[in-house]
Design an enzyme around this catalytic site. Sequence first.
Site, PDB file in Angstrom:
ATOM      1  N   ARG A  46       0.803  -1.218   0.000  1.00 45.65           N
ATOM      2  CA  ARG A  46       0.000   0.000   0.000  1.00 45.65           C
ATOM      3  C   ARG A  46       0.842   1.277   0.000  1.00 45.65           C
ATOM      4  O   ARG A  46       0.430   2.287  -0.549  1.00 45.65           O
ATOM      5  CB  ARG A  46      -0.933  -0.002   1.218  1.00 45.65           C
ATOM      6  CG  ARG A  46      -2.106  -0.964   1.070  1.00 45.65           C
ATOM      7  CD  ARG A  46      -3.018  -0.930   2.263  1.00 45.65           C
ATOM      8  NE  ARG A  46      -2.374  -1.464   3.458  1.00 45.65           N
ATOM      9  CZ  ARG A  46      -3.002  -1.660   4.613  1.00 45.65           C
ATOM     10  NH1 ARG A  46      -4.277  -1.323   4.735  1.00 45.65           N
ATOM     11  NH2 ARG A  46      -2.376  -2.165   5.650  1.00 45.65           N
ATOM     12  N   LYS A 207      -7.005 -22.315  12.006  1.00 43.36           N
ATOM     13  CA  LYS A 207      -5.823 -23.169  11.855  1.00 43.36           C
ATOM     14  C   LYS A 207      -6.190 -24.642  11.987  1.00 43.36           C
ATOM     15  O   LYS A 207      -5.678 -25.499  11.250  1.00 43.36           O
ATOM     16  CB  LYS A 207      -4.780 -22.781  12.900  1.00 43.36           C
ATOM     17  CG  LYS A 207      -4.233 -21.369  12.727  1.00 43.36           C
ATOM     18  CD  LYS A 207      -3.399 -20.942  13.920  1.00 43.36           C
ATOM     19  CE  LYS A 207      -2.901 -19.517  13.769  1.00 43.36           C
ATOM     20  NZ  LYS A 207      -2.179 -19.024  14.961  1.00 43.36           N
ATOM     21  N   GLY A 304       5.113 -13.967  14.591  1.00 43.70           N
ATOM     22  CA  GLY A 304       6.262 -13.059  14.513  1.00 43.70           C
ATOM     23  C   GLY A 304       6.853 -13.060  13.119  1.00 43.70           C
ATOM     24  O   GLY A 304       6.769 -14.055  12.390  1.00 43.70           O
TER      25      GLY A 304
END
Length: 438
Positions: A46, A207, A304
């Site tokens: 973006r 998940k 992470g």
Amino acid sequence: MQEPLRVGIAGLGTVGASVVRMLRTNSASIALKAGRPVEVVAVSARDRARDRGFRLEGIEWFDDPVALAHSNAIDLFVELIGGEDGVARASVRAALGSGRSVVTANKALLAAHGLELAGLAERGGGTLSFEAAVAGGIPVVKTLREALAGNRIDRVYGILNGTCNYILTRMEAEGLTFGACLKAAQELGYAEADPTFDVEGWDTAHKLAILTSVAFGTEIDRESIFVEGIASIEPEDIAAADELGYRIKLLGIAQRTETGIEQRVHPAMVPKDSDIARIAGVTNAVAVEGDFVGCVVLSGPGAGGHATASAVVGDILDVARGLRVAPLGRPIAALEPYVRAQMRTHEGGYYLRLRVPDRPGAFAAIAQRMADHNISLDSIVQRNRPPSSAPRHLCDQAQPVTIITHETTERAIRSALGQIEADGVVVGRAQLIRIENL
């Protein structure tokens, strides 16, 4: 050495930037392992001016990710935008429809549209890889799809959300409330400003839906997952679990039963000496039970930038090597329809915390309702103080009571609790936590 694999990356947030840096930092060893250079030749994001820790010189910029996915300048499209619809879905469909391979970390996209996308990959001749979509840096998808392919998988379970595990770990270690630990998680960047998706169990459910399909060879069905979050967990529950030799974890569990595949996400008490109980903080862990291998436990960072980028790059190297594996472990036509095993047939012990008015016959009425449903009680203990969430005007009227049952069915315990609450012998709703002897 072969021609370079030309990679286009859509999404240059924390994970996308880490992927670019990893491919550049370790380019020589990656080329040796892959048998060819791997080069990022195009990107889409973006904000072109944002500092991401690397230069964009020599990399073609696309304002539109769908245009990048269609571009003949790339061999592989990496989707790191996020979201189950919109531009993420459109760009992945465009890449697969053009015959290109796709690597994605988008669990929401796969849980909602995984079957469609796997079918596009199959028909278009590309591959669809998504190791980073489940448990971050833990290679659980490859383990299920490849390393354990010769096993019949009977159960997959684990801690799939680091935010919830961090909160529960701190609640136990420091005696803090859920709210206090959630605030700390947000301050540290472990939880979003709106944490609902994590703490209500939906992140884990997405998940789990993916893992269930790969493990059992079924179509993805996220709508059939029983989901409970951790917002109702009180320090009193954590303390009671500790006294009983358990820890409370938010688990995602999928297992074969005689009536189908059971999928559930909920807090559970697990024995302190189990592998899952030892997983602390933001770490994830997944256990896989196979008929020949027994139980395999994988643990590591579940989120992470670096951990997720590691899984993404692993998938990129598979594409560079020419490795082709059916996205869900078998061809689409060979996937079995998902048959849901009803949650209410689940068997196991239960922990109950009730607020019981201090009047004659209350305990006897509770015990009788349990007996009416053939529920055997292991223990019933009156605590010294009400839970911290109880309104002050109720504290003088009701006493906290903890009940541990022997193994019983979900149907039986739900029916008994419904009648107990209808009888008016408890104040408010009961806390129910399943005991999983993993």
